[in-house]
Design a protein around this motif. Structure first.
Motif, PDB file in Angstrom:
ATOM      1  N   GLY A  53       0.829  -1.204   0.000  1.00  0.00           N
ATOM      2  CA  GLY A  53       0.000   0.000   0.000  1.00  0.00           C
ATOM      3  C   GLY A  53       0.857   1.244   0.000  1.00  0.00           C
ATOM      4  N   THR A  54       0.276   2.361  -0.425  1.00  0.00           N
ATOM      5  CA  THR A  54       1.034   3.608  -0.426  1.00  0.00           C
ATOM      6  C   THR A  54       1.186   4.154   0.980  1.00  0.00           C
ATOM      7  OG1 THR A  54       0.196   4.117  -2.639  1.00  0.00           O
ATOM      8  CG2 THR A  54       1.165   5.924  -1.389  1.00  0.00           C
ATOM      9  N   ASN A  55       0.079   4.249   1.704  1.00  0.00           N
ATOM     10  CA  ASN A  55       0.102   4.731   3.082  1.00  0.00           C
ATOM     11  C   ASN A  55      -0.573   3.703   3.988  1.00  0.00           C
ATOM     12  OD1 ASN A  55       1.241   7.466   2.751  1.00  0.00           O
ATOM     13  ND2 ASN A  55      -0.600   7.825   1.539  1.00  0.00           N
ATOM     14  N   GLY A  56      -0.125   3.654   5.233  1.00  0.00           N
ATOM     15  CA  GLY A  56      -0.765   2.802   6.222  1.00  0.00           C
ATOM     16  C   GLY A  56      -0.240   1.387   6.308  1.00  0.00           C
ATOM     17  N   LYS A  57       0.622   0.981   5.372  1.00  0.00           N
ATOM     18  CA  LYS A  57       1.050  -0.423   5.413  1.00  0.00           C
ATOM     19  C   LYS A  57       1.901  -0.723   6.637  1.00  0.00           C
ATOM     20  CE  LYS A  57       4.941   0.084   2.108  1.00  0.00           C
ATOM     21  NZ  LYS A  57       4.766   1.524   1.782  1.00  0.00           N
ATOM     22  N   ASN A 304       3.885  11.929   2.053  1.00  0.00           N
ATOM     23  CA  ASN A 304       3.393  12.140   0.696  1.00  0.00           C
ATOM     24  C   ASN A 304       2.020  12.789   0.743  1.00  0.00           C
ATOM     25  OD1 ASN A 304       1.612   9.985   1.313  1.00  0.00           O
ATOM     26  ND2 ASN A 304       3.027   8.484   0.465  1.00  0.00           N
ATOM     27  N   LEU A 305       1.472  13.094  -0.427  1.00  0.00           N
ATOM     28  CA  LEU A 305       0.206  13.813  -0.488  1.00  0.00           C
ATOM     29  C   LEU A 305      -0.912  13.047   0.202  1.00  0.00           C
ATOM     30  CD1 LEU A 305      -1.463  16.199  -1.497  1.00  0.00           C
ATOM     31  CD2 LEU A 305      -1.713  15.013  -3.693  1.00  0.00           C
ATOM     32  N   GLY A 306      -0.951  11.735   0.011  1.00  0.00           N
ATOM     33  CA  GLY A 306      -1.991  10.945   0.656  1.00  0.00           C
ATOM     34  C   GLY A 306      -1.970  11.093   2.164  1.00  0.00           C
ATOM     35  N   ALA A 307      -0.778  11.079   2.756  1.00  0.00           N
ATOM     36  CA  ALA A 307      -0.665  11.235   4.207  1.00  0.00           C
ATOM     37  C   ALA A 307      -1.033  12.643   4.649  1.00  0.00           C
ATOM     38  CB  ALA A 307       0.758  10.900   4.649  1.00  0.00           C
ATOM     39  N   TRP A 308      -0.610  13.643   3.880  1.00  0.00           N
ATOM     40  CA  TRP A 308      -0.865  15.028   4.283  1.00  0.00           C
ATOM     41  C   TRP A 308      -2.322  15.438   4.112  1.00  0.00           C
ATOM     42  CZ3 TRP A 308       1.645  18.389   7.193  1.00  0.00           C
ATOM     43  CH2 TRP A 308       2.954  18.055   7.549  1.00  0.00           C
ATOM     44  N   GLN A 309      -3.072  14.702   3.338  1.00  0.00           N
ATOM     45  CA  GLN A 309      -4.505  14.982   3.268  1.00  0.00           C
ATOM     46  C   GLN A 309      -5.191  14.684   4.588  1.00  0.00           C
ATOM     47  OE1 GLN A 309      -5.353  12.594  -0.195  1.00  0.00           O
ATOM     48  NE2 GLN A 309      -5.291  14.360  -1.569  1.00  0.00           N
TER      49      GLN A 309
END
Length: 418
Positions: A53-57, A304-309
């Protein structure tokens, strides 16, 4: 060699993605399979859970490991990158691999006369597998390093696959659309092996569905049935990670683990106990972690952008609450040069003060460029150069009630003088 010599050799002799970026990335499984063969295929001697996964893995990997530990199993955990100590990458029941084990493995590798040139990640992955096999773990939770299909870890045949989510990160290596990146993540899905998908988008869901159908893998869409239990991991984004982990654990306890559990607990009891103390049980750091009080210092490795959202709205709420009390949110911020900061900066709260830093790695984005970008978005900040300098300046500026947040990159947190 002693341990420090060994670590120096690993960092200096082998291409390391965390420091060099794309130049250190070696797609393909040929070298990792050859290495695995050379060490006697250690990955075949224990059961695995594979998490991409991109984030959370990382959070999901640690959560699953914590619950399996609470259930009474001996559990290996392989994650990356580390923050302060290389040995954080390879743990058994929360305990880091020993210095002697690291040194012994590297010496064994050097004596092999191996005719391929592995990357840092390829060699350390086989180190983890070898250590887990020698220490006779029952399960190992294996976090994908990058992507999935061509990641070194993808030589395993797991009991269960998990894919947390996808966002646009490492696009130069994985593809520049959500569907392309999802295709790389879906590369860990194996014939007949159940897979849990944490989050989807209209672009990614068909990719996962098609892959699962092609290989006959039973698929669970975690987002369709939200679940929750108390968890020590903080942050709104962790709600989704907890849900993903719970669906994975449901499959493990329902279909794959014998009863009674070694600990004597029920599955529900093991889940409650393990999820309540993920960080303490596994050693997880950098997920909205409080480093100190007076002033309060929080760090998070979201990069990354996904985390900063998810991070930015929480920081905005904290900044507003502090401002209402006459206090200030002070943000020590640095990034790697391949992150989409141009889309992150518009999310950052304006009622905070920023201390832009530059980690001591080749991949670091110059702090001066971060300041220039901040000024274009009307953010109040200064260029502080090295991470320790920026952190010290932020702390010294604190008045009663202020809060310091440190983040933007694993490299930033790794260089904190704490």
């Amino acid at each position: 060699m002693n341990y420090q010599d060994t670590i120096g050799w690993l960092y200096e002799q082998l291409p390391m993605f965390q420091r060099l970026g794309a130049g250190a990335y070696k797609p393909g499984l040929g070298t990792s399979r050859a290495l695995d063969d050379a060490f006697g295929n250690p990955h075949r001697r224990f059961k695995t859970i594979h998490v991409a996964g991109t984030n959370g893995k990382g959070s999901v990997s640690h959560s699953i490991a914590s619950v399996l530990m609470a259930a009474g199993y001996r559990v290996g955990l392989y994650t990356s990158p580390h923050l302060f100590d290389f040995r954080e990458r390879i743990r058994i029941n929360g305990e880091k691999i020993t210095e002697q084990a690291v040194t012994d493995f590297v010496e064994r590798y050097q004596k092999l006369g191996f005719d391929c040139s592995p990357s840092f990640f390829e060699l350390t992955t086989i180190m983890a597998f070898d250590y887990f096999a020698k220490q006779e773990v029952d399960f190992a939770v294996i976090e994908v390093g990058l992507g999935g299909r061509l990641d070194t870890t993808n030589i395993i045949t797991p009991e269960l696959c998990v894919i947390t989510n996808v966002s646009l990160d490492h696009t130069e290596l994985l593809g520049d659309t959500m569907a392309q990146i999802a295709g790389e993540k879906a590369g860990i899905v194996k014939p007949g092996i159940p897979v849990v998908i944490g989050e989807t988008t209209p672009e990614t869901r068909p990719v996962y569905a098609r892959k699962a159908e092609e290989v006959g893998a039973p698929i669970t869409w975690a987002e369709e049935s939200p679940r929750s239990v108390p968890c020590d991991l903080q942050g709104e984004w962790q709600v989704r990670n907890v849900n993903t982990a719970l669906h994975a654990l449901d499959i493990l306890f329902r279909d794959l683990l014998p009863t009674p559990l070694p600990s004597g607990l029920t599955a529900d009891e093991a889940i409650a106990l393990g999820m309540a103390d993920v960080a303490g049980r596994t050693g997880l750091m950098g997920r909205w972690t409080k480093l100190q009080d007076n002033p309060t210092v929080i760090c998070d490795t979201g990069h990354n952008l996904g985390a900063w959202q998810y991070l930015a709205p929480r920081l905005a709420r904290i900044a507003a609450e502090l401002a209402a009390c006459g206090a200030t949110l002070r943000v020590v911020l640095g990034f790697a040069n391949d992150k989409d900061v141009e889309h992150i900066f518009p999310l950052l709260p304006r009622d905070a003060e920023y201390y832009f830093v530059q980690p001591d790695v080749k991949r670091a984005r110059p702090s001066s460029s971060l300041l220039a970008l901040a000024q274009s978005h009307h953010l109040l900040g200064r260029d502080c150069g090295p991470v320790p300098t920026g952190y010290k300046i932020a702390l010294s500026a604190c008045a009663q009630g202020d809060t310091v947040f440190v983040g933007g990159s694993n490299f930033v947190i790794a260089e904190l003088p704490v």
